[in-house]
Structure formats: structure tokens, C-alpha cells
Design an enzyme around this catalytic site. Structure first.
Site, PDB file in Angstrom:
ATOM      1  N   ARG A 175       0.828  -1.223   0.000  1.00 51.22           N
ATOM      2  CA  ARG A 175       0.000   0.000   0.000  1.00 51.22           C
ATOM      3  C   ARG A 175       0.864   1.277   0.000  1.00 51.22           C
ATOM      4  NH1 ARG A 175      -3.172  -3.742  -0.426  1.00 51.22           N
ATOM      5  NH2 ARG A 175      -5.198  -3.915   0.616  1.00 51.22           N
ATOM      6  N   CYS A 222     -11.163  -0.135   3.340  1.00 52.24           N
ATOM      7  CA  CYS A 222     -10.654  -0.461   4.671  1.00 52.24           C
ATOM      8  C   CYS A 222     -10.129   0.797   5.360  1.00 52.24           C
ATOM      9  CB  CYS A 222      -9.530  -1.486   4.579  1.00 52.24           C
ATOM     10  SG  CYS A 222     -10.158  -3.150   4.303  1.00 52.24           S
ATOM     11  N   GLU A 288      -5.449   3.728   6.832  1.00 51.64           N
ATOM     12  CA  GLU A 288      -5.262   3.570   5.387  1.00 51.64           C
ATOM     13  C   GLU A 288      -5.929   4.732   4.638  1.00 51.64           C
ATOM     14  OE1 GLU A 288      -5.560  -0.318   3.357  1.00 51.64           O
ATOM     15  OE2 GLU A 288      -6.775   0.692   1.841  1.00 51.64           O
TER      16      GLU A 288
HETATM   17  P1  FAD Z   1      -8.359   8.885  -4.009  1.00 50.53           P
HETATM   18  O1  FAD Z   1      -9.150   8.245  -2.949  1.00 50.53           O
HETATM   19  O2  FAD Z   1      -8.998   9.931  -4.843  1.00 50.53           O
HETATM   20  O3  FAD Z   1      -7.035   9.519  -3.350  1.00 50.53           O
HETATM   21  C1  FAD Z   1      -6.239   8.742  -2.466  1.00 50.53           C
HETATM   22  C2  FAD Z   1      -4.807   9.282  -2.494  1.00 50.53           C
HETATM   23  O4  FAD Z   1      -4.281   9.089  -3.801  1.00 50.53           O
HETATM   24  C3  FAD Z   1      -4.730  10.794  -2.224  1.00 50.53           C
HETATM   25  O5  FAD Z   1      -3.513  11.084  -1.569  1.00 50.53           O
HETATM   26  C4  FAD Z   1      -4.672  11.374  -3.597  1.00 50.53           C
HETATM   27  O6  FAD Z   1      -4.066  12.655  -3.627  1.00 50.53           O
HETATM   28  C5  FAD Z   1      -3.819  10.332  -4.311  1.00 50.53           C
HETATM   29  N1  FAD Z   1      -4.036  10.339  -5.755  1.00 50.53           N
HETATM   30  C6  FAD Z   1      -5.190  10.197  -6.435  1.00 50.53           C
HETATM   31  N2  FAD Z   1      -4.957  10.275  -7.759  1.00 50.53           N
HETATM   32  C7  FAD Z   1      -3.622  10.483  -7.902  1.00 50.53           C
HETATM   33  C8  FAD Z   1      -2.761  10.666  -9.015  1.00 50.53           C
HETATM   34  N3  FAD Z   1      -3.212  10.690 -10.275  1.00 50.53           N
HETATM   35  N4  FAD Z   1      -1.446  10.865  -8.786  1.00 50.53           N
HETATM   36  C9  FAD Z   1      -0.948  10.868  -7.519  1.00 50.53           C
HETATM   37  N5  FAD Z   1      -1.718  10.710  -6.424  1.00 50.53           N
HETATM   38  C10 FAD Z   1      -3.033  10.523  -6.626  1.00 50.53           C
HETATM   39  N6  FAD Z   1      -7.680  -0.566  -1.714  1.00 50.53           N
HETATM   40  C11 FAD Z   1      -6.838  -1.601  -1.842  1.00 50.53           C
HETATM   41  O7  FAD Z   1      -5.623  -1.405  -1.869  1.00 50.53           O
HETATM   42  N7  FAD Z   1      -7.307  -2.874  -1.967  1.00 50.53           N
HETATM   43  C12 FAD Z   1      -8.622  -3.164  -1.978  1.00 50.53           C
HETATM   44  O8  FAD Z   1      -8.996  -4.324  -2.083  1.00 50.53           O
HETATM   45  C13 FAD Z   1      -9.543  -2.093  -1.869  1.00 50.53           C
HETATM   46  N8  FAD Z   1     -10.866  -2.331  -1.880  1.00 50.53           N
HETATM   47  C14 FAD Z   1     -11.730  -1.279  -1.791  1.00 50.53           C
HETATM   48  C15 FAD Z   1     -13.090  -1.534  -1.856  1.00 50.53           C
HETATM   49  C16 FAD Z   1     -13.999  -0.483  -1.769  1.00 50.53           C
HETATM   50  C17 FAD Z   1     -15.478  -0.759  -1.853  1.00 50.53           C
HETATM   51  C18 FAD Z   1     -13.529   0.854  -1.637  1.00 50.53           C
HETATM   52  C19 FAD Z   1     -14.489   2.023  -1.583  1.00 50.53           C
HETATM   53  C20 FAD Z   1     -12.166   1.111  -1.570  1.00 50.53           C
HETATM   54  C21 FAD Z   1     -11.253   0.051  -1.633  1.00 50.53           C
HETATM   55  N9  FAD Z   1      -9.882   0.268  -1.564  1.00 50.53           N
HETATM   56  C22 FAD Z   1      -9.023  -0.785  -1.719  1.00 50.53           C
HETATM   57  C23 FAD Z   1      -9.342   1.615  -1.268  1.00 50.53           C
HETATM   58  C24 FAD Z   1      -9.069   2.500  -2.501  1.00 50.53           C
HETATM   59  O9  FAD Z   1      -9.778   2.062  -3.633  1.00 50.53           O
HETATM   60  C25 FAD Z   1      -7.571   2.562  -2.821  1.00 50.53           C
HETATM   61  O10 FAD Z   1      -6.867   3.123  -1.734  1.00 50.53           O
HETATM   62  C26 FAD Z   1      -7.233   3.377  -4.068  1.00 50.53           C
HETATM   63  O11 FAD Z   1      -5.858   3.298  -4.302  1.00 50.53           O
HETATM   64  C27 FAD Z   1      -7.641   4.848  -3.998  1.00 50.53           C
HETATM   65  O12 FAD Z   1      -7.521   5.370  -5.303  1.00 50.53           O
HETATM   66  P2  FAD Z   1      -8.382   6.624  -5.778  1.00 50.53           P
HETATM   67  O13 FAD Z   1      -8.088   6.853  -7.227  1.00 50.53           O
HETATM   68  O14 FAD Z   1      -9.793   6.469  -5.426  1.00 50.53           O
HETATM   69  O15 FAD Z   1      -7.692   7.783  -4.951  1.00 50.53           O
HETATM   70  N1  EPU Z   2     -12.197 -11.044   9.886  1.00 53.87           N
HETATM   71  C1  EPU Z   2     -12.912 -11.113  11.049  1.00 53.87           C
HETATM   72  N2  EPU Z   2     -13.778 -10.098  11.336  1.00 53.87           N
HETATM   73  C2  EPU Z   2     -13.954  -9.030  10.524  1.00 53.87           C
HETATM   74  C3  EPU Z   2     -13.186  -8.944   9.332  1.00 53.87           C
HETATM   75  C4  EPU Z   2     -12.307  -9.969   9.033  1.00 53.87           C
HETATM   76  O1  EPU Z   2     -12.791 -12.056  11.815  1.00 53.87           O
HETATM   77  O2  EPU Z   2     -14.748  -8.136  10.860  1.00 53.87           O
HETATM   78  C5  EPU Z   2     -11.297 -12.167   9.553  1.00 53.87           C
HETATM   79  C6  EPU Z   2     -11.826 -12.932   8.330  1.00 53.87           C
HETATM   80  O3  EPU Z   2     -12.772 -13.893   8.712  1.00 53.87           O
HETATM   81  C7  EPU Z   2     -10.563 -13.537   7.769  1.00 53.87           C
HETATM   82  C8  EPU Z   2      -9.475 -12.504   8.115  1.00 53.87           C
HETATM   83  O4  EPU Z   2     -10.020 -11.682   9.166  1.00 53.87           O
HETATM   84  O5  EPU Z   2     -10.251 -14.736   8.414  1.00 53.87           O
HETATM   85  C9  EPU Z   2      -9.062 -11.668   6.915  1.00 53.87           C
HETATM   86  O6  EPU Z   2     -10.188 -10.923   6.425  1.00 53.87           O
HETATM   87  P1  EPU Z   2     -10.354 -10.562   4.886  1.00 53.87           P
HETATM   88  O7  EPU Z   2     -10.258 -11.792   4.069  1.00 53.87           O
HETATM   89  O8  EPU Z   2     -11.577  -9.730   4.724  1.00 53.87           O
HETATM   90  O9  EPU Z   2      -9.070  -9.698   4.531  1.00 53.87           O
HETATM   91  P2  EPU Z   2      -8.529  -8.380   5.153  1.00 53.87           P
HETATM   92  O10 EPU Z   2      -7.101  -8.607   5.508  1.00 53.87           O
HETATM   93  O11 EPU Z   2      -9.420  -7.880   6.254  1.00 53.87           O
HETATM   94  C10 EPU Z   2      -7.613  -7.388   2.937  1.00 53.87           C
HETATM   95  C11 EPU Z   2      -7.480  -5.970   2.417  1.00 53.87           C
HETATM   96  C12 EPU Z   2      -8.683  -5.586   1.580  1.00 53.87           C
HETATM   97  C13 EPU Z   2      -8.875  -6.561   0.444  1.00 53.87           C
HETATM   98  C14 EPU Z   2      -9.071  -7.967   1.077  1.00 53.87           C
HETATM   99  C15 EPU Z   2      -9.253  -9.039   0.030  1.00 53.87           C
HETATM  100  C16 EPU Z   2      -6.178  -4.528   3.888  1.00 53.87           C
HETATM  101  C17 EPU Z   2      -6.234  -3.506   4.968  1.00 53.87           C
HETATM  102  N3  EPU Z   2      -7.358  -5.042   3.518  1.00 53.87           N
HETATM  103  O12 EPU Z   2      -8.653  -7.369   3.912  1.00 53.87           O
HETATM  104  O13 EPU Z   2      -8.389  -4.306   1.018  1.00 53.87           O
HETATM  105  O14 EPU Z   2      -9.988  -6.208  -0.358  1.00 53.87           O
HETATM  106  O15 EPU Z   2      -7.910  -8.283   1.865  1.00 53.87           O
HETATM  107  O16 EPU Z   2      -8.102  -9.227  -0.728  1.00 53.87           O
HETATM  108  O17 EPU Z   2      -5.105  -4.864   3.401  1.00 53.87           O
HETATM  109  C18 EPU Z   2      -8.594  -1.939   1.318  1.00 53.87           C
HETATM  110  O18 EPU Z   2      -7.357  -1.911   1.393  1.00 53.87           O
HETATM  111  O19 EPU Z   2      -9.306  -0.884   1.353  1.00 53.87           O
HETATM  112  C19 EPU Z   2      -9.258  -3.229   1.193  1.00 53.87           C
HETATM  113  C20 EPU Z   2     -10.585  -3.354   1.189  1.00 53.87           C
END
Ligand code: FAD
Ligand code: EPU
Length: 296
Positions: A175, A222, A288
Site C-alpha cells: 500500500r 478499509c 489507510e
Molecule cells: P483517491 O481516494 O482519490 O485519493 C487517495 C490518495 O491518492 C490521495 O492522496 C490522492 O491525492 C492520491 N491520488 C489520487 N490520484 C492520484 C494521481 N493521479 N497521482 C498521484 N496521487 C493521486 N484498496 C486496496 O488497496 N485494496 C482493496 O482491495 C480495496 N478495496 C476497496 C473496496 C472499496 C469498496 C472501496 C471504496 C475502496 C477500496 N480500496 C481498496 C481503497 C481504494 O480504492 C484505494 O486506496 C485506491 O488506491 C484509492 O484510489 P483513488 O483513485 O480512489 O484515490
Molecule cells: N475477519 C474477522 N472479522 C472481521 C473482518 C475480518 O474475523 O470483521 C477475519 C476474516 O474472517 C478472515 C481474516 O479476518 O479470516 C481476513 O479478512 P479478509 O479476508 O476480509 O481480509 P482483510 O485482511 O481484512 C484485505 C485488504 C482488503 C482486500 C481484502 C481481500 C487490507 C487492509 N485489507 O482485507 O483491502 O480487499 O484483503 O483481498 O489490506 C482496502 O485496502 O481498502 C481493502 C478493502
């Protein structure tokens, strides 16, 4: 700047409008700011000459209800388009290097296009509702893959100018791209591996399975990074905080690392839940999300 009822146009032609940022975040929270829609490098270079923030898909942001004093830059037009034509001078039978993909390109649509082409390396990022620039800046990913798995070259714009770097030039990790805040990822070239549409789809479906337990409501993803590889969600769950409400925000009953907007949540509601988590979970946790403006 030329001004009309619909907003203004900057010297280099960027559209400038005062807008509620709640419209541009997946949480649906955030007051007003002056938004610059930039579609060329000239416009980008003009926009960065005053204090600014770069907004991507707004999927990792909690923006204050009071709004922001800095201008907010949104990449649009050609900076939100993807040229996936393989570059013949850089591609080989085992590796495809694409043309330029704008930082403003929505990541989910890009991942679908790559799947149809049968090109692998980025399918692990399926389901991340980001723009390419934001996802690269965070090195967004899942345990099945991250953005830096598929990057060849990055173009970065700052008030000092534009430079091109490769992943080897950066100290990237979980990240984290190693790119300083507010250095704008304007475009990237992707590095992909030829596979088949079926195999890429299978891998996407497999990675997507891990999202089954995530809430479907308005959220910025997250809240906390996983400390030392332990699930932050599990730790918050074990602290008994699932379902906790502050105003119109709630810690999701489905997954405790997600805060959701039940409708009409304020930034203060979200901050109250973040404070509750920090005080009740016995392990130090790193946020995050980004809070705009940053908290003291
Ligand atoms: P923004 O939220 O708009 O901005 C975040 C940061 O990025 C800010 O500092 C901004 O200035 C910077 N930024 C944006 N665009 C640029 C650019 N062009 N150049 C330089 N900096 C820039 N994240 C994960 O890693 N894994 C996941 O599985 C995941 N699942 C998600 C699920 C949901 C439903 C949601 C809502 C979010 C999830 N996220 C996840 C979090 C998020 O999508 C990521 O952190 C993503 O990288 C944010 O990108 P963004 O374009 O929306 O940036
Ligand atoms: N768990 C619980 N309780 C909860 C949530 C999770 O017990 O409320 C347990 C689950 O049962 C599982 C373990 O924790 O055994 C891991 O949970 P999960 O599989 O949901 O993965 P995570 O580590 O919580 C990460 C990323 C997500 C990404 C998922 C799937 C981070 C902070 N989170 O979640 O990324 O989508 O894996 O790959 O790294 C994000 O970064 O915004 C994000 C959504």
C-alpha cells in the site's frame, strides 16, 4: 480566468468549478472546493502552480464537511483515456508494454479491457473502485496482486516539472508506491503478460471471492492497514466494535474494517468511529484512508 454562470476557464483552458466533493467520493462525504478538470499537460502545469490536491476516484478519502481551501485537480479528457496498443519497440513474445494509460482512467473498466485481451498481471486488483493514478500512488492491491505487478513506466508531474521513472527507481511496498504526496501520476505504461481471456477471468473471479464479506454501502474501503499482516478487521471485530454507530456512520456488521455511510453521515461521525477504534484496539494501527484536511 474567464468566468461564466457555468464556472470558469483557466488561461490554458482547464474547466474550473466550485463543487461539493461528496459527489466525488465513494463515502459520499465532503464539502466544497474549487475543482480543476485538467485534460492536457499544459493545464496540469498551470493547475499545480497554486496549492493543490490531486483527487482520483475518491475511494480512500474522508473529506471534511467544511470543504477545502486548496484547489482540487481531477484528471479528465486524454488524461483519463487508455492507449492499450502494444509498443513494438518494448514488447516481446513474453511481455506486452502498452501505450500511455492516463492517471484518470477508472481502474475497474481497465481491468475488464485487459481481461478481454487476455493480458495478465493486474487481475488481482479486481474490485478496487479507484482511478489508475490513485491506485498507483497507493500501490493498491489485494493478497492476489497489486498495481506494481503491472507497471513499466510512470510519468510524474510536480510544480518543478515532469519526470519519468520505472518501478526500480521507487521504494515501493504494501500500500505504498514511495511517490511523495501530491506528486501527480499523470500517465503510466503497463507491463503485461500474454495469457488467455478465460484464464484471466478465472483469476479475477478467484480474487473477487475474497470480497464476498465486504459491505455494499457507501464507504472508503478499509479504514486501517493490516498491522504486521494481521487483519485489522479481525482486531476491530475482536474489540467488539461491529455495528457501532456515530450519527449516520457505522462500523459495518459484515466486516469491521469498513465504516459505512448510512445516509447523511458527516465527516465528524466518521472521525468519532476512527477514534473509538484507536482507543479500543490494543495494537497501534495505521490509518489507510486519508483525512482531508489532515488532522493535527
Ligand atoms: P483517491 O481516494 O482519490 O485519493 C487517495 C490518495 O491518492 C490521495 O492522496 C490522492 O491525492 C492520491 N491520488 C489520487 N490520484 C492520484 C494521481 N493521479 N497521482 C498521484 N496521487 C493521486 N484498496 C486496496 O488497496 N485494496 C482493496 O482491495 C480495496 N478495496 C476497496 C473496496 C472499496 C469498496 C472501496 C471504496 C475502496 C477500496 N480500496 C481498496 C481503497 C481504494 O480504492 C484505494 O486506496 C485506491 O488506491 C484509492 O484510489 P483513488 O483513485 O480512489 O484515490
Ligand atoms: N475477519 C474477522 N472479522 C472481521 C473482518 C475480518 O474475523 O470483521 C477475519 C476474516 O474472517 C478472515 C481474516 O479476518 O479470516 C481476513 O479478512 P479478509 O479476508 O476480509 O481480509 P482483510 O485482511 O481484512 C484485505 C485488504 C482488503 C482486500 C481484502 C481481500 C487490507 C487492509 N485489507 O482485507 O483491502 O480487499 O484483503 O483481498 O489490506 C482496502 O485496502 O481498502 C481493502 C478493502
Amino acid at each position: 480566468m474567464t468566468t461564466s454562470a457555468a464556472g470558469s476557464v483557466s488561461r490554458t483552458g482547464a474547466r474550473v468549478e466550485r463543487l461539493p466533493l461528496a459527489r466525488y467520493t465513494t463515502l459520499g462525504v465532503g464539502g466544497e472546493a474549487e475543482v480543476w478538470f485538467v485534460s492536457t499537460h499544459d493545464q496540469l502545469n498551470e493547475a499545480v502552480q497554486q496549492p493543490y490536491r490531486i483527487l482520483g476516484g475518491g475511494s480512500n478519502l474522508v473529506i471534511a464537511d467544511e470543504g477545502l481551501s486548496e484547489r482540487v485537480i481531477r484528471l479528465s479528457g486524454p488524461l483519463a483515456e487508455a492507449d492499450l496498443t502494444p509498443d513494438p519497440s518494448l514488447s516481446t513474445p513474453d511481455q506486452i508494454v502498452t501505450g500511455w494509460v492516463g492517471g484518470g482512467v477508472p481502474l475497474p473498466g481497465l481491468i475488464r479491457r485487459l481481461q478481454k485481451l487476455g493480458w495478465s498481471n493486474l487481475e488481482g486488483t479486481v474490485g478496487i473502485p479507484a482511478q489508475v493514478g490513485g491506485a498507483v500512488w497507493m500501490n493498491a492491491g489485494t493478497r492476489y496482486g497489486e498495481m506494481f505487478d503491472g507497471l513499466h513506466t510512470l510519468e510524474i508531474v510536480t510544480p518543478e516539472g515532469t519526470r519519468r521513472v520505472t518501478p526500480d527507481d521507487l521504494k515501493w511496498g504494501y500500500r505504498d508506491s514511495g511517490i511523495p504526496r501530491n506528486h501527480i501520476v499523470s500517465r503510466v505504461r503497463l507491463k503485461l503478460r500474454p495469457s488467455t481471456p478465460g484464464a484471466v477471468l478465472d483469476a479475477m473471479n478467484f480474487a473477487d471471492e475474497a470480497r464476498k464479506g465486504q459491505p455494499k454501502m457507501k464507504t472508503p474501503g478499509c479504514a486501517f492497514k493490516n498491522p504486521g499482516g494481521v487483519s485489522a478487521g479481525k482486531l476491530i471485530d475482536e474489540a467488539g466494535l461491529k455495528g457501532l454507530r456515530a450519527g449516520n456512520a457505522m462500523i459495518a456488521p459484515e466486516h469491521a474494517n469498513f465504516i459505512v455511510n448510512l445516509g447523511g453521515a458527516s465527516s465528524a461521525d466518521v472521525h468519532a468511529l476512527l477514534d473509538a477504534i484507536r482507543s479500543r484496539v490494543p495494537v497501534p494501527m495505521e490509518l489507510e484512508y486519508e483525512l482531508w484536511p489532515e488532522q493535527a
